[in-house]
Design an enzyme around this catalytic site. Structure first.
Site, PDB file in Angstrom:
ATOM      1  N   PRO A  90       3.432  31.034   5.627  1.00 53.05           N
ATOM      2  CA  PRO A  90       3.565  29.908   4.686  1.00 53.05           C
ATOM      3  C   PRO A  90       2.730  30.151   3.433  1.00 53.05           C
ATOM      4  O   PRO A  90       1.556  30.517   3.521  1.00 53.05           O
ATOM      5  CB  PRO A  90       3.023  28.718   5.488  1.00 53.05           C
ATOM      6  CG  PRO A  90       2.086  29.324   6.488  1.00 53.05           C
ATOM      7  CD  PRO A  90       2.659  30.674   6.833  1.00 53.05           C
ATOM      8  N   MET A  91       3.347  29.957   2.259  1.00 48.63           N
ATOM      9  CA  MET A  91       2.657  30.153   0.979  1.00 48.63           C
ATOM     10  C   MET A  91       3.095  29.049   0.028  1.00 48.63           C
ATOM     11  O   MET A  91       4.289  28.911  -0.239  1.00 48.63           O
ATOM     12  CB  MET A  91       2.996  31.526   0.386  1.00 48.63           C
ATOM     13  CG  MET A  91       2.500  32.705   1.210  1.00 48.63           C
ATOM     14  SD  MET A  91       3.100  34.290   0.580  1.00 48.63           S
ATOM     15  CE  MET A  91       4.781  34.321   1.244  1.00 48.63           C
ATOM     16  N   CYS A 173      -5.748  26.100   5.936  1.00 52.62           N
ATOM     17  CA  CYS A 173      -5.932  26.200   4.483  1.00 52.62           C
ATOM     18  C   CYS A 173      -7.412  26.042   4.130  1.00 52.62           C
ATOM     19  O   CYS A 173      -8.020  25.022   4.458  1.00 52.62           O
ATOM     20  CB  CYS A 173      -5.111  25.136   3.767  1.00 52.62           C
ATOM     21  SG  CYS A 173      -5.302  25.199   1.957  1.00 52.62           S
ATOM     22  N   GLY A 274      -3.257  38.490   8.856  1.00 56.54           N
ATOM     23  CA  GLY A 274      -4.364  39.123   8.150  1.00 56.54           C
ATOM     24  C   GLY A 274      -4.294  40.635   8.210  1.00 56.54           C
ATOM     25  O   GLY A 274      -4.051  41.229   9.260  1.00 56.54           O
ATOM     26  N   ASN A 275      -4.468  41.279   7.041  1.00 59.03           N
ATOM     27  CA  ASN A 275      -4.477  42.749   6.909  1.00 59.03           C
ATOM     28  C   ASN A 275      -3.102  43.384   7.080  1.00 59.03           C
ATOM     29  O   ASN A 275      -3.011  44.570   7.395  1.00 59.03           O
ATOM     30  CB  ASN A 275      -5.432  43.415   7.917  1.00 59.03           C
ATOM     31  CG  ASN A 275      -6.867  42.940   7.816  1.00 59.03           C
ATOM     32  OD1 ASN A 275      -7.238  42.254   6.872  1.00 59.03           O
ATOM     33  ND2 ASN A 275      -7.682  43.297   8.797  1.00 59.03           N
ATOM     34  N   ALA A 297       1.668  37.581   4.026  1.00 67.34           N
ATOM     35  CA  ALA A 297       1.758  36.627   2.917  1.00 67.34           C
ATOM     36  C   ALA A 297       1.706  37.364   1.575  1.00 67.34           C
ATOM     37  O   ALA A 297       2.742  37.745   1.025  1.00 67.34           O
ATOM     38  CB  ALA A 297       0.629  35.596   3.024  1.00 67.34           C
ATOM     39  N   GLU A 298       0.507  37.594   1.066  1.00 67.52           N
ATOM     40  CA  GLU A 298       0.343  38.161  -0.271  1.00 67.52           C
ATOM     41  C   GLU A 298       1.074  39.489  -0.427  1.00 67.52           C
ATOM     42  O   GLU A 298       1.665  39.755  -1.479  1.00 67.52           O
ATOM     43  CB  GLU A 298      -1.144  38.341  -0.577  1.00 67.52           C
ATOM     44  CG  GLU A 298      -1.897  37.038  -0.794  1.00 67.52           C
ATOM     45  CD  GLU A 298      -1.469  36.317  -2.070  1.00 67.52           C
ATOM     46  OE1 GLU A 298      -1.126  37.002  -3.052  1.00 67.52           O
ATOM     47  OE2 GLU A 298      -1.461  35.079  -2.071  1.00 67.52           O
TER      48      GLU A 298
END
Length: 417
Positions: A90-91, A173, A274-275, A297-298
């Site tokens: 989710p972003m 968040c 993550g990562n 995500a990113e």
């Protein structure tokens, strides 16, 4: 909430009418902020007939009352969905329907919506219509809410449960706005409230409840937290391996060992977050944590084709000459595909503007004058964006995405075997 339900009848009414028939609310006027306007004028009109039939919604998988334990039901449900292991995280303003569809085209097996504010979602029709959209191909789907009131959260969740596979509670968040609003990772200071949020949904929804969390500084606190969530009725847990204070993903590595410990503590499916920057990270994370899947995500914002083993030049192994090859795909091509999805599934222009900058950031560093022209546009159009891509290409610029050259890897393996 603008929804294209699953499945649609052949005589389906226009999206705006569908929405009104579901929500029994009048159409709001278009927003005044140009970047908040939907990218298709057809989705901003009103005046359709009020007597259109209510659409047929998705029928969720039913596993209640089948003699299984809660954990067994969680696993049976996850298996019925195909155990999707590659998931779009989710972003806010960035995991909207067109981007989810692009990621699904390139290997994503499930996706989260952007975080939705439960109170605003229940009160504001314009917010619903712009921030939550879906279609029949957009499955499996997690709809994520932030909340601090169980009753309001349930009201919001009831509106979306016919159109998703999980209702997710954002407990991770870490941003300042979450502190001010008392939601996300800041509910880690009020575990009784967290428990009541999960129980409220678990006891009243037909679809399972999932939770996305961050870890505590102390591992034993994280494990106790995970057990509490499972006991309250959480059917799937996504664990971001950073603490609430570790906001910078480039500065702080996610703690996969903590995620593994959670996986070994609970009896429900666990996803790791993550990562995850390329597919080697996916494989390493799954092996190290034992989790059922990963969230990215990113990294997906820069490379929506990550889950089909494409990687940006930043992650090409430079000390292994010849180990990677041009994948015959670049970010400009991905942007064009994304824009075509936006024409099919309109979203506010602010979301599109954000994706343009994420996908073409490296290209704009070479030609900053084109980025400045983009920033000068008070109102974007598809024609301008397609022409912008053509101009970049006409300058001879191409920054490819890469894939591992498997033949080189095999030759190296045989020579050292």
């Amino acid at each position: 909430m603008r929804v294209k339900p699953t499945p649609l009848p052949k005589s389906a009414p226009a999206a705006a009418t569908i929405l009104r028939s579901i929500l029994r609310l009048p159409m709001s006027p278009p927003p005044s902020d140009l970047d908040d306007l939907l990218c298709s004028p057809a989705r901003q009109c009103s005046g359709e007939s009020e007597s259109e039939p209510e659409p047929e919604a998705h029928v969720p998988i039913q596993l209640n009352g089948c003699g299984l334990s809660r954990a067994d039901r969680a696993w049976a449900y996850w298996t019925a969905l195909g155990r999707p292991s590659l998931v779009v995280a989710p972003m806010v303003d960035n995991s909207e329907l067109p981007f989810r569809m692009l990621c699904r085209k390139y290997g994503a097996r499930a996706a989260y919506t952007p975080m939705l504010h439960s109170r605003i979602f229940t009160e504001n029709e314009k917010y619903r219509s712009q921030e939550f959209t879906t279609c029949k191909e957009d499955r499996p789907l997690f709809v994520q809410f932030c909340a601090n009131d169980p009753d309001i959260l349930l009201e919001a969740a009831k509106r979306v449960e016919p159109f998703c596979d999980y209702v997710d509670i954002n407990l991770g968040c870490p941003q300042r706005i979450a502190r001010r609003g008392n939601y996300g990772a800041f509910l880690m200071d009020n575990l009784p409230l967290v428990k009541s949020l999960v129980q409220k949904l678990a006891n009243n929804l037909h679809v399972p409840v999932s939770c996305k969390i961050r870890v505590f500084p102390k591992l034993e606190d994280t494990l106790s937290y995970a057990r509490m969530l499972e006991g309250a009725g959480c059917s799937l847990l996504a664990v971001h391996g950073r603490t609430r204070d570790e906001k910078d993903g480039k500065k702080f590595r996610a703690n996969w060992a903590a995620i593994k410990a959670v996986k070994n503590t609970v009896s429900i499916p666990v996803l790791a977050n993550g990562n995850i920057r390329h597919m080697d990270d996916v494989m390493d994370c799954l092996a190290e944590t034992g989790c059922e899947g990963v969230l990215s995500a990113e990294s997906l914002l820069e490379n929506p084709a990550l889950f089909t083993s494409y990687r940006t030049a930043e992650w090409v192994v430079r000390d292994e000459e010849g180990s990677s090859r041009d994948g015959k795909l670049d970010q400009a091509e991905l942007l064009v595909e994304y824009l075509k999805f936006c024409e099919m599934y309109p979203v506010p222009w602010r979301m599109i503007r954000s994706h343009v900058h994420k996908l073409l950031g490296d290209w704009f560093r070479v030609h900053p004058e084109i980025r400045e022209e983009l920033n000068a546009q008070s109102r974007l159009t598809f024609d301008f964006l397609y022409e912008m891509v053509d101009r970049l290409r006409s300058k001879g610029l191409r920054i490819p995405l890469y894939r591992k050259d498997e033949s080189v890897q095999c030759m190296r393996a045989s020579s050292t075997g």
